[in-house]
Design a protein around this motif. Structure first.
Motif, PDB file in Angstrom:
ATOM      1  N   ASP A 297       0.875  -1.268  -0.006  1.00  0.00           N
ATOM      2  CA  ASP A 297       0.107  -0.050   0.236  1.00  0.00           C
ATOM      3  C   ASP A 297       0.859   1.329   0.152  1.00  0.00           C
ATOM      4  O   ASP A 297       2.040   1.149   0.198  1.00  0.00           O
ATOM      5  CB  ASP A 297      -0.983   0.023   1.107  1.00  0.00           C
ATOM      6  CG  ASP A 297      -0.393   0.176   2.581  1.00  0.00           C
ATOM      7  OD1 ASP A 297       0.851  -0.039   2.629  1.00  0.00           O
ATOM      8  OD2 ASP A 297      -0.741   0.758   3.529  1.00  0.00           O
ATOM      9  N   GLU A 313     -15.828   7.791  -2.654  1.00  0.00           N
ATOM     10  CA  GLU A 313     -16.139   6.136  -2.024  1.00  0.00           C
ATOM     11  C   GLU A 313     -15.093   5.306  -2.863  1.00  0.00           C
ATOM     12  O   GLU A 313     -14.222   5.831  -3.703  1.00  0.00           O
ATOM     13  CB  GLU A 313     -17.414   5.774  -2.648  1.00  0.00           C
ATOM     14  CG  GLU A 313     -17.680   5.824  -3.921  1.00  0.00           C
ATOM     15  CD  GLU A 313     -19.091   5.278  -4.513  1.00  0.00           C
ATOM     16  OE1 GLU A 313     -19.831   5.207  -3.641  1.00  0.00           O
ATOM     17  OE2 GLU A 313     -19.241   5.075  -5.474  1.00  0.00           O
ATOM     18  N   PRO A 314     -14.828   4.156  -2.019  1.00  0.00           N
ATOM     19  CA  PRO A 314     -13.659   3.604  -2.917  1.00  0.00           C
ATOM     20  C   PRO A 314     -13.765   3.122  -4.263  1.00  0.00           C
ATOM     21  O   PRO A 314     -14.875   2.776  -4.553  1.00  0.00           O
ATOM     22  CB  PRO A 314     -13.468   2.092  -1.900  1.00  0.00           C
ATOM     23  CG  PRO A 314     -14.004   2.746  -0.716  1.00  0.00           C
ATOM     24  CD  PRO A 314     -15.231   3.751  -0.674  1.00  0.00           C
ATOM     25  N   ILE A 315     -12.690   2.942  -4.934  1.00  0.00           N
ATOM     26  CA  ILE A 315     -12.940   2.743  -6.139  1.00  0.00           C
ATOM     27  C   ILE A 315     -11.535   1.853  -6.927  1.00  0.00           C
ATOM     28  O   ILE A 315     -10.688   1.923  -6.061  1.00  0.00           O
ATOM     29  CB  ILE A 315     -12.723   4.005  -7.459  1.00  0.00           C
ATOM     30  CG1 ILE A 315     -11.555   4.975  -7.299  1.00  0.00           C
ATOM     31  CG2 ILE A 315     -14.073   4.849  -7.047  1.00  0.00           C
ATOM     32  CD1 ILE A 315     -11.514   5.939  -8.192  1.00  0.00           C
ATOM     33  N   ARG A 316     -12.049   1.143  -7.739  1.00  0.00           N
ATOM     34  CA  ARG A 316     -10.906   0.210  -8.199  1.00  0.00           C
ATOM     35  C   ARG A 316      -9.966   1.124  -9.337  1.00  0.00           C
ATOM     36  O   ARG A 316     -10.740   1.760 -10.453  1.00  0.00           O
ATOM     37  CB  ARG A 316     -11.541  -1.019  -9.056  1.00  0.00           C
ATOM     38  CG  ARG A 316     -12.046  -1.970  -8.113  1.00  0.00           C
ATOM     39  CD  ARG A 316     -10.916  -2.580  -7.243  1.00  0.00           C
ATOM     40  NE  ARG A 316     -10.273  -3.584  -7.997  1.00  0.00           N
ATOM     41  CZ  ARG A 316      -9.047  -4.253  -7.737  1.00  0.00           C
ATOM     42  NH1 ARG A 316      -8.678  -3.987  -6.301  1.00  0.00           N
ATOM     43  NH2 ARG A 316      -8.340  -5.017  -8.298  1.00  0.00           N
ATOM     44  N   THR A 318      -5.763   1.114 -11.518  1.00  0.00           N
ATOM     45  CA  THR A 318      -4.574   0.872 -11.773  1.00  0.00           C
ATOM     46  C   THR A 318      -3.531   2.070 -11.385  1.00  0.00           C
ATOM     47  O   THR A 318      -3.663   3.084 -11.753  1.00  0.00           O
ATOM     48  CB  THR A 318      -4.326   0.275 -13.070  1.00  0.00           C
ATOM     49  OG1 THR A 318      -4.194   1.425 -13.902  1.00  0.00           O
ATOM     50  CG2 THR A 318      -4.899  -0.886 -13.315  1.00  0.00           C
ATOM     51  N   ALA A 330      -5.154  -2.008  -8.085  1.00  0.00           N
ATOM     52  CA  ALA A 330      -5.410  -1.469  -6.393  1.00  0.00           C
ATOM     53  C   ALA A 330      -6.765  -0.879  -6.125  1.00  0.00           C
ATOM     54  O   ALA A 330      -7.752  -0.621  -7.029  1.00  0.00           O
ATOM     55  CB  ALA A 330      -4.480  -0.322  -6.114  1.00  0.00           C
ATOM     56  N   THR A 331      -7.164  -0.735  -4.925  1.00  0.00           N
ATOM     57  CA  THR A 331      -8.217  -0.254  -4.467  1.00  0.00           C
ATOM     58  C   THR A 331      -8.017   1.134  -3.854  1.00  0.00           C
ATOM     59  O   THR A 331      -6.884   1.209  -2.975  1.00  0.00           O
ATOM     60  CB  THR A 331      -8.948  -1.024  -3.478  1.00  0.00           C
ATOM     61  OG1 THR A 331      -9.468  -2.514  -4.051  1.00  0.00           O
ATOM     62  CG2 THR A 331     -10.194  -0.411  -2.942  1.00  0.00           C
ATOM     63  N   THR A 333      -8.823   4.424  -1.783  1.00  0.00           N
ATOM     64  CA  THR A 333      -9.826   4.854  -0.530  1.00  0.00           C
ATOM     65  C   THR A 333      -9.417   6.399  -0.185  1.00  0.00           C
ATOM     66  O   THR A 333      -8.369   6.652  -0.002  1.00  0.00           O
ATOM     67  CB  THR A 333      -9.713   4.068   0.524  1.00  0.00           C
ATOM     68  OG1 THR A 333     -10.172   2.732   0.124  1.00  0.00           O
ATOM     69  CG2 THR A 333     -11.000   4.338   1.707  1.00  0.00           C
ATOM     70  N   ALA A 342      -3.994   3.842  -1.166  1.00  0.00           N
ATOM     71  CA  ALA A 342      -3.989   2.706  -2.251  1.00  0.00           C
ATOM     72  C   ALA A 342      -3.639   1.522  -1.705  1.00  0.00           C
ATOM     73  O   ALA A 342      -2.563   1.489  -1.198  1.00  0.00           O
ATOM     74  CB  ALA A 342      -3.256   3.224  -3.522  1.00  0.00           C
ATOM     75  N   ASP A 345      -3.371  -5.027  -5.185  1.00  0.00           N
ATOM     76  CA  ASP A 345      -3.658  -6.539  -5.115  1.00  0.00           C
ATOM     77  C   ASP A 345      -2.621  -7.305  -5.175  1.00  0.00           C
ATOM     78  O   ASP A 345      -2.425  -8.518  -4.224  1.00  0.00           O
ATOM     79  CB  ASP A 345      -4.350  -7.110  -6.440  1.00  0.00           C
ATOM     80  CG  ASP A 345      -5.691  -6.262  -6.825  1.00  0.00           C
ATOM     81  OD1 ASP A 345      -6.127  -5.344  -5.831  1.00  0.00           O
ATOM     82  OD2 ASP A 345      -6.369  -6.491  -7.845  1.00  0.00           O
ATOM     83  N   GLN A 361      -8.132   4.400 -14.683  1.00  0.00           N
ATOM     84  CA  GLN A 361      -9.181   3.628 -15.079  1.00  0.00           C
ATOM     85  C   GLN A 361      -9.024   2.989 -16.587  1.00  0.00           C
ATOM     86  O   GLN A 361      -9.573   4.230 -17.274  1.00  0.00           O
ATOM     87  CB  GLN A 361     -10.402   4.043 -14.547  1.00  0.00           C
ATOM     88  CG  GLN A 361     -10.619   3.991 -12.976  1.00  0.00           C
ATOM     89  CD  GLN A 361     -11.938   4.281 -12.453  1.00  0.00           C
ATOM     90  OE1 GLN A 361     -12.736   5.152 -13.344  1.00  0.00           O
ATOM     91  NE2 GLN A 361     -12.407   3.833 -11.403  1.00  0.00           N
TER      92      GLN A 361
END
Length: 372
Positions: A297, A313-316, A318, A330-331, A333, A342, A345, A361
């Protein structure tokens, strides 16, 4: 939303093949073109000082580049101006670079230059000469998305030349007034365009070095620059320690290190050791094996959002943690209004404070910030 523009475009001309090809391309389209070059740094200023090399070859924004840009403008028959921004460049780019390195972080001067100087000043100057848009030779794409009501920055067709990592700080207004004509092109095609236009820079090599640091020796530059300024080099010498706190050596200053570094540690060990972290308060540099550089992270602040107005809000995404890094899933937040977290994965190697983290994205730049 998009606004009406006049027919005059200011081209940011660096003297390289990319910006020269842009000028030739837009000129061939019948647009009114004006060439602008920002004079940012006296390339001879520290040459030979405190061991600094005399050569200034291979750097962007050199005096030779100004000559090349002027020659291209004459060849194309367009007005051309050099805008002296040396004082602002030193204040907004060089001094922060020095301060960051002395604090044990690894800054990116090219991003600082784009964010705080180049696009801002180019647009100001463009308006002063009757142009309300600028064109650059960056490999990137932008467009307006009416559904979101935002200007979008995207990766170019030629991924090998992608420069969006350095452009994450562009504002909506700047994106609305900037065009990237090379966004859909491959580099060999660009060189071909320059050759067809009869430009002498068609086969000019790309610049590789930071404009104010010949030879790429950051520590040597810091010494020379501070000496020139009449400022002493701060004593940041200290210990080289392992993750368990064992002292394994000493160093002469934290400014000589960056996370992930292997060479120059002055240690003889059975297995290679790397810089894992730098501690400006204690002046300690933690070293360890390569696998200890892996981390899941990062936190980033001083954020700029492009495809979204803010992160709620959390988003997916790269996330890209250095220019040559492949964006990794990564996620993302929100921590607070100034900070994001971040979580990758898969662990990433050598996440470095002071570098940029840029979030994507697919090909779109969501935004970015500076790793803390």
């Amino acid at each position: 939303m998009p606004t009406e523009h006049n027919n005059t475009i200011a081209v940011a001309m660096s003297g390289g093949v990319d910006s020269s090809a842009v000028a030739a391309l837009l000129r061939a389209q019948g647009l009114e073109i004006v060439g602008l070059t920002l004079q940012l740094w006296n390339q001879r200023r520290l040459a030979g000082h405190e061991g600094m090399p005399e050569s200034v070859q291979g750097r962007c924004c050199s005096i030779d580049d100004v000559y090349d840009a002027r020659h291209v403008a004459e060849k194309l028959g367009i007005p051309y101006y050099v805008v002296n921004q040396q004082a602002r460049f030193e204040a907004d780019v060089v001094r922060p670079f020095v301060s960051e390195y002395l604090a044990g972080r690894t800054p990116i001067p090219c991003t600082l230059c784009n964010n705080h100087l180049k696009f801002d000043q180019l647009l100001i100057t463009a308006r002063q000469i009757g142009a309300d848009r600028i064109a650059t030779g960056h490999y990137a794409r932008n467009h307006y998305d009416p559904a979101r009501g935002r200007w979008i920055l995207s990766r170019p067709a030629d991924y090998t030349k992608d420069q969006t990592y350095f452009l994450f700080g562009l504002t909506q207004d700047q994106l609305s007034r900037t065009i990237f004509p090379l966004g859909e092109m491959q580099k060999p095609v660009v060189r071909g365009l320059a050759a067809e236009a009869g430009l002498a820079v068609a086969q000019k090599p790309d610049s590789q070095e930071i404009c104010f640091i010949p030879g790429g020796d950051y520590n040597l530059f810091l010494k020379a620059y501070l000496d020139e300024q009449g400022e002493p080099m701060p004593d940041t010498s200290g210990e080289l320690v392992t993750t368990t706190g064992e002292v394994v050596g000493h160093h002469e200053g934290i400014q000589a290190f960056t996370v992930g570094q292997r060479k120059g540690l002055g240690l003889s060990t059975p297995n290679p050791l790397y810089v894992l972290s730098i501690h400006p308060d204690s002046h300690q540099v933690t070293v360890g094996p390569d696998d200890a550089l892996l981390s899941r992270d990062l936190y980033a602040n001083r954020l700029n959002w492009i495809s979204i107005p803010e992160l709620t809000e959390p988003i997916r995404v790269t996330a890209k943690i250095r220019h040559r890094h492949t964006p990794a899933p990564a996620t993302l937040t929100r921590v607070d209004a100034e900070t994001v977290h971040a979580i990758f994965d898969e662990p990433q190697r050598a996440i470095t404070p002071g570098q940029s983290a840029v979030f994507y994205q697919e090909d779109e730049v969501v935004g970015g910030g500076w790793i803390t």
